[in-house]
Design a protein around this motif. Sequence first.
Motif, PDB file in Angstrom:
ATOM      1  N   LYS A  67       0.823  -1.210   0.000  1.00 57.22           N
ATOM      2  CA  LYS A  67       0.000   0.000   0.000  1.00 57.22           C
ATOM      3  C   LYS A  67       0.853   1.254   0.000  1.00 57.22           C
ATOM      4  N   GLN A  68       2.131   1.089   0.332  1.00 59.50           N
ATOM      5  CA  GLN A  68       3.023   2.229   0.528  1.00 59.50           C
ATOM      6  C   GLN A  68       2.937   3.262  -0.591  1.00 59.50           C
ATOM      7  N   MET A  71      -0.131   5.304  -0.488  1.00 57.04           N
ATOM      8  CA  MET A  71      -0.177   6.181   0.668  1.00 57.04           C
ATOM      9  C   MET A  71       0.671   7.427   0.446  1.00 57.04           C
ATOM     10  N   SER A  72       1.803   7.288  -0.213  1.00 58.00           N
ATOM     11  CA  SER A  72       2.630   8.485  -0.396  1.00 58.00           C
ATOM     12  C   SER A  72       1.970   9.430  -1.392  1.00 58.00           C
ATOM     13  N   MET A  74      -1.242   9.862  -1.393  1.00 60.05           N
ATOM     14  CA  MET A  74      -2.193  10.552  -0.543  1.00 60.05           C
ATOM     15  C   MET A  74      -1.501  11.619   0.283  1.00 60.05           C
ATOM     16  N   HIS A  75      -0.255  11.333   0.671  1.00 53.09           N
ATOM     17  CA  HIS A  75       0.461  12.265   1.524  1.00 53.09           C
ATOM     18  C   HIS A  75       0.574  13.639   0.872  1.00 53.09           C
ATOM     19  N   HIS A  77      -1.324  14.791  -1.189  1.00 54.40           N
ATOM     20  CA  HIS A  77      -2.673  15.354  -1.285  1.00 54.40           C
ATOM     21  C   HIS A  77      -3.092  16.053  -0.002  1.00 54.40           C
TER      22      HIS A  77
END
Lengths: 118, 158, 102
Positions: A67-68, A71-72, A74-75, A77
């Motif tokens: 998922k990493q 997730m980054s 999203m970060h 964002h």
Amino acid sequence: MFDKKKLNFWRLAFIFTGFTLLVLVYLWNSPQEPKSKMMGESMGNMMKQMHVTNMTIYDLLTSEREKQASMSEMHSHHQNQSPIIFKLNFLTTSIIFLLLPFIIGGAIILAIVWIKIV
Amino acid sequence: MNVRFDFIMHWLWAIVWALLALSGFGMVGAKHGWLVNFNYATADFVHRLSAAVFVVLTFVSIAYEVFRNIKKDTKNLAWFVIGRSGYQLFTFITTLILIITGALIWICSEFNMSAVGFALLIHEYISYIALASVIWHIYKKCHALLSLKKPEAKLQKG
Amino acid sequence: MLQKTWVKIFIWFMAIFFFFLASGVVISVLRPGPSENEAMSFMMGMMSAMDSSMMGVAMNIEHDNALQAVIALSASIALPVMVLSVAAGIGIRLWQRRDRNV
């Protein structure tokens, strides 16, 4: 059952039961909007259907690493929050996670002290 | 005015629990959203801030109870939130479960989603049970609901 | 303390609040299912929470080194604290018993 001492409780209970029933009757009688296919369940139930139904204990203990990447994404964002939110998030998270071991420890102490050995 | 520590703890606990319950139940799902008017930004903010206060209160009351045990103080604290029997014990257990599952949800990106789903499910159902138990608690302690008209009403011990 | 008027009003307020919550939850569970509109506003609300509240920040813990350090610290003290508290619990128990038997 209808004790005089509990009169205030029954008063509240009757008022709120009546209120609940009235609202429910009104809601079911009002013209129904088209029902949504999604989101009918609570968040926990949705998560259960999505993830928990075919899960083993082993899955609980291993964490996904793939998922990493997402997730980054999203970060980047989530950079538009105000700094006070970041500070509060840091404060609350550190309060909770620093006190958590001590709460568990205290619970263990109290459990040992309170248990009655027959 | 003689204000007792356990009295203050009881009502601080009640206020924080009420805030947590209102913002939390609003976030349960689309059917519950009207409770917070779908304003999840505020609900989330309130839920997280009061969660921190709730953890601090839990810590203080556990520490207080441990020190009472060390000092061999067996005096009954009628208003205290945690204790060794009855509703106090129930509160203690549900609080621990709620805090631990809540912490798991908090750092959800660290775990896989099935663990978070499981924690969410437990968090949700325990809070339903706890809310029902609050109503039961009001029923048991109904004698605290004194009439506002008669100031001479006697408080019963218990 | 319980005889003070503001305490009485406060207790009544809390009781009514919890009754309101309970009936709100009952209504939410038993009401007709969410309409398209409500599902949309649920998702929009969650999106706005991620954008402008702590939910979004908390999802990025993996990229926050300070918080990572805090959580690592709490994870590392958890086990020693538990072991210590088992010892302390047994200790307090014995300490209480010593007096009772004398």
